[in-house]
Design a protein around this motif. Structure first.
Motif, mmCIF file in Angstrom:
data_model
loop_
_atom_site.group_PDB
_atom_site.id
_atom_site.type_symbol
_atom_site.label_atom_id
_atom_site.label_comp_id
_atom_site.label_asym_id
_atom_site.label_seq_id
_atom_site.Cartn_x
_atom_site.Cartn_y
_atom_site.Cartn_z
ATOM 1 N N PHE A 26 1.032 -1.163 -0.157
ATOM 2 C CA PHE A 26 0.300 0.180 0.034
ATOM 3 C C PHE A 26 1.093 1.473 -0.008
ATOM 4 O O PHE A 26 1.876 1.263 0.799
ATOM 5 N N LEU A 27 0.516 2.388 -0.908
ATOM 6 C CA LEU A 27 1.390 3.434 -0.921
ATOM 7 C C LEU A 27 0.446 4.659 -0.833
ATOM 8 O O LEU A 27 -0.540 4.920 -1.530
ATOM 9 N N PRO A 28 0.195 5.399 0.553
ATOM 10 C CA PRO A 28 -0.418 6.262 0.969
ATOM 11 C C PRO A 28 0.010 7.724 0.361
ATOM 12 O O PRO A 28 1.071 8.023 0.597
ATOM 13 N N LEU A 29 -0.871 8.645 -0.133
ATOM 14 C CA LEU A 29 -0.450 9.936 -0.619
ATOM 15 C C LEU A 29 -1.414 11.196 -0.097
ATOM 16 O O LEU A 29 -2.616 10.800 0.243
ATOM 17 N N GLY A 30 -0.750 12.164 -0.050
ATOM 18 C CA GLY A 30 -1.467 13.369 0.421
ATOM 19 C C GLY A 30 -0.476 14.308 0.345
ATOM 20 O O GLY A 30 0.246 14.685 -0.467
ATOM 21 N N LEU A 46 -2.258 11.752 6.577
ATOM 22 C CA LEU A 46 -2.912 11.004 7.803
ATOM 23 C C LEU A 46 -4.002 9.747 7.687
ATOM 24 O O LEU A 46 -3.713 8.943 7.917
ATOM 25 N N LYS A 47 -4.878 10.461 6.823
ATOM 26 C CA LYS A 47 -6.180 9.957 6.604
ATOM 27 C C LYS A 47 -5.929 8.429 5.624
ATOM 28 O O LYS A 47 -6.318 7.216 5.746
ATOM 29 N N ALA A 48 -5.002 8.839 4.696
ATOM 30 C CA ALA A 48 -4.786 7.679 3.628
ATOM 31 C C ALA A 48 -3.852 6.708 4.297
ATOM 32 O O ALA A 48 -4.020 5.474 3.965
ATOM 33 N N HIS A 49 -2.882 6.986 5.237
ATOM 34 C CA HIS A 49 -2.122 5.909 5.782
ATOM 35 C C HIS A 49 -3.005 5.295 6.774
ATOM 36 O O HIS A 49 -2.643 4.114 6.945
ATOM 37 N N ALA A 50 -3.736 5.964 7.488
ATOM 38 C CA ALA A 50 -4.347 5.246 8.611
ATOM 39 C C ALA A 50 -5.563 4.276 8.087
ATOM 40 O O ALA A 50 -5.560 2.986 8.580
ATOM 41 N N LEU A 51 -5.838 4.434 6.778
ATOM 42 C CA LEU A 51 -6.794 3.594 6.280
ATOM 43 C C LEU A 51 -5.944 2.349 5.628
ATOM 44 O O LEU A 51 -6.510 1.379 5.765
ATOM 45 N N CYS A 52 -5.030 2.556 5.229
ATOM 46 C CA CYS A 52 -4.107 1.478 4.742
ATOM 47 C C CYS A 52 -3.525 0.654 5.782
ATOM 48 O O CYS A 52 -3.613 -0.344 5.853
ATOM 49 N N VAL A 53 -3.183 1.285 7.036
ATOM 50 C CA VAL A 53 -2.638 0.476 7.931
ATOM 51 C C VAL A 53 -3.907 -0.421 8.682
ATOM 52 O O VAL A 53 -3.561 -1.559 9.002
ATOM 53 N N ARG A 54 -5.202 0.325 8.844
ATOM 54 C CA ARG A 54 -6.087 -0.566 9.382
ATOM 55 C C ARG A 54 -6.536 -1.687 8.182
ATOM 56 O O ARG A 54 -6.890 -2.746 8.750
ATOM 57 N N ILE A 114 -2.302 2.030 -4.433
ATOM 58 C CA ILE A 114 -2.059 3.634 -4.329
ATOM 59 C C ILE A 114 -3.317 4.144 -3.709
ATOM 60 O O ILE A 114 -4.199 4.225 -4.531
ATOM 61 N N VAL A 115 -3.326 4.598 -2.412
ATOM 62 C CA VAL A 115 -4.387 5.436 -1.875
ATOM 63 C C VAL A 115 -4.025 7.018 -1.987
ATOM 64 O O VAL A 115 -3.165 7.286 -0.992
ATOM 65 N N THR A 116 -4.789 7.888 -2.601
ATOM 66 C CA THR A 116 -4.529 9.107 -2.464
ATOM 67 C C THR A 116 -5.655 9.989 -1.579
ATOM 68 O O THR A 116 -6.698 9.686 -1.782
ATOM 69 N N GLY A 117 -5.326 10.332 -0.546
ATOM 70 C CA GLY A 117 -6.321 11.165 0.252
ATOM 71 C C GLY A 117 -6.412 12.662 0.187
ATOM 72 O O GLY A 117 -7.179 13.512 0.563
ATOM 73 N N HIS A 118 -5.679 13.045 -1.125
ATOM 74 C CA HIS A 118 -5.676 14.457 -1.632
ATOM 75 C C HIS A 118 -6.496 14.436 -3.011
ATOM 76 O O HIS A 118 -6.064 13.583 -3.882
ATOM 77 N N PRO A 141 -1.059 -6.170 -11.346
ATOM 78 C CA PRO A 141 -2.002 -4.906 -11.047
ATOM 79 C C PRO A 141 -1.639 -3.735 -10.064
ATOM 80 O O PRO A 141 -1.143 -4.085 -9.048
ATOM 81 N N VAL A 142 -2.021 -2.559 -10.532
ATOM 82 C CA VAL A 142 -1.817 -1.510 -9.774
ATOM 83 C C VAL A 142 -3.063 -0.438 -9.854
ATOM 84 O O VAL A 142 -3.427 -0.185 -10.843
ATOM 85 N N LEU A 143 -3.559 -0.573 -8.671
ATOM 86 C CA LEU A 143 -4.652 0.464 -8.451
ATOM 87 C C LEU A 143 -4.249 1.779 -7.749
ATOM 88 O O LEU A 143 -3.678 2.098 -6.844
ATOM 89 N N GLY A 144 -4.863 3.022 -8.415
ATOM 90 C CA GLY A 144 -4.594 4.007 -7.711
ATOM 91 C C GLY A 144 -5.830 4.835 -7.697
ATOM 92 O O GLY A 144 -6.559 5.081 -8.726
ATOM 93 N N ILE A 145 -6.249 5.403 -6.516
ATOM 94 C CA ILE A 145 -7.718 5.696 -6.212
ATOM 95 C C ILE A 145 -7.620 6.497 -4.942
ATOM 96 O O ILE A 145 -6.836 6.257 -4.149
ATOM 97 N N PRO A 146 -8.463 7.543 -5.157
ATOM 98 C CA PRO A 146 -8.860 8.372 -4.004
ATOM 99 C C PRO A 146 -9.619 7.380 -2.979
ATOM 100 O O PRO A 146 -10.607 6.625 -3.493
ATOM 101 N N GLU A 147 -9.712 7.534 -1.676
ATOM 102 C CA GLU A 147 -10.281 6.440 -0.802
ATOM 103 C C GLU A 147 -11.929 6.576 -0.974
ATOM 104 O O GLU A 147 -12.586 5.659 -1.027
ATOM 105 N N TYR A 148 -12.373 7.741 -1.297
ATOM 106 C CA TYR A 148 -13.781 7.936 -1.515
ATOM 107 C C TYR A 148 -14.522 7.194 -2.574
ATOM 108 O O TYR A 148 -15.636 7.084 -2.437
#
Length: 294
Positions: A26-30, A46-54, A114-118, A141-148
């Motif tokens: 998981f790669l969190p972005l913001g 912070l949000k993207a990282h916490a979601l990936c960790v959980r 890849i989860v972008t919180g921005h 497979p590489v997924l790049g997505i905003p968490e919403y």
């Protein structure tokens, strides 16, 4: 025995163990950006990282440290703008992500999320664009997505320091939200909409759905066949095409104005269920709708 899924906190044997269990990274972005008087400036990462960790704590996988620095940003204090949001040129984010994904591949990971919180429109486009390109180049497979985008059907359509983001951070990092301070904010506190609508409970609702779906993808993506990966790439490219077309022919947020459509709101569910043909169809509907609004 100590267990961690956070890359930077691992000892080598812990990395090997987590990798053997599930070779997904998981790669969190913001970024660091103004999010009103009521929320921490690092909300996005912070949000993207916490979601990936959980997610990884529940499903497995390894979480890379969050990357702070994205495209665009408000003209507000304490905000870093790495690149212009309205520019087609991209000299930092795209090559950085391409190099990161290449390194993950070199290390043997079988899927990348890849989860972008921005949520700047160009940030979202570049992240998805890189994911599609690198899925083809790396043949994983590489997924790049905003968490919403994984919680559209739960009512979260994305916002900036609004009810959705505030609720997520309030649940994930409760000490980093001071909701009463919004009353001193002439923009976000001009009415009580955000203050009354936000809650840790709502944040938990979004978190539970997002992490559940991320976890399903983390476990399934490494097992995808070449045919399934190709279908996934085609589906993600179709979303990207609608977003880019809307920007070129209408305005930057043209495609996003229509994500409230019931068919589009099913994206997260369809992605997890690997119904890529239906994602292609909803992308076509996005194009038709935005063209009709021109």
């Amino acid at each position: 025995m100590r267990e961690t899924i956070q890359w930077e906190r691992m000892l080598p044997h812990e990395f090997r163990c987590a990798f053997e269990k599930l070779p997904t990274v998981f790669l969190p972005l913001g970024t660091v950006e103004w999010h009103g008087e009521h929320s921490a400036l690092g909300l996005d990462s912070l949000k993207a990282h916490a979601l990936c960790v959980r997610t990884a704590n529940q499903s497995g996988g390894i979480v890379h440290p969050p990357i702070y620095g994205g495209m665009g940003g408000l003209d507000k204090p304490a905000t870093i703008k790495m690149e212009a949001e309205d520019s087609w040129e991209n000299y930092l984010l795209r090559p950085w992500l391409e190099k990161m994904t290449s390194e993950f591949h070199r290390l043997g990971f079988r899927s990348i999320i890849i989860v972008t919180g921005h949520y700047g429109h160009n940030q979202q486009i570049v992240v998805r664009e890189v994911a599609v390109r690198m899925s083809e180049r790396l043949q994983i497979p590489v997924l790049g997505i905003p968490e919403y985008w994984l919680a559209l059907d739960a009512g979260y359509l994305g916002d900036h320091a609004g009810i959705g983001e505030t609720s997520l951070l309030w649940h994930l990092e409760p000490h980093l939200v001071a909701i009463d301070r919004i009353r001193n904010d002439p923009e976000y506190g001009k009415n009580n909409h955000i203050e009354k609508g936000s809650s840790p409970r709502l944040g938990q609702k979004y978190t539970d759905l997002i992490t559940k779906r991320l976890g399903c993808l983390a476990k399934s993506m490494p097992k995808w066949t070449e045919e399934k990966r190709t279908d996934f790439i085609t589906a993600e490219r179709s979303i990207l095409s609608a977003q880019v077309q809307g920007w070129r022919t209408h305005h930057p947020w043209s495609a996003w104005q229509n994500i409230h459509l019931e068919s589009v709101k099913q994206y997260g569910k369809l992605l997890v269920e690997e119904k890529f043909d239906q994602i292609i169809e909803l992308s076509k509907q996005l194009k038709v709708k935005q063209n009709s609004n021109r």
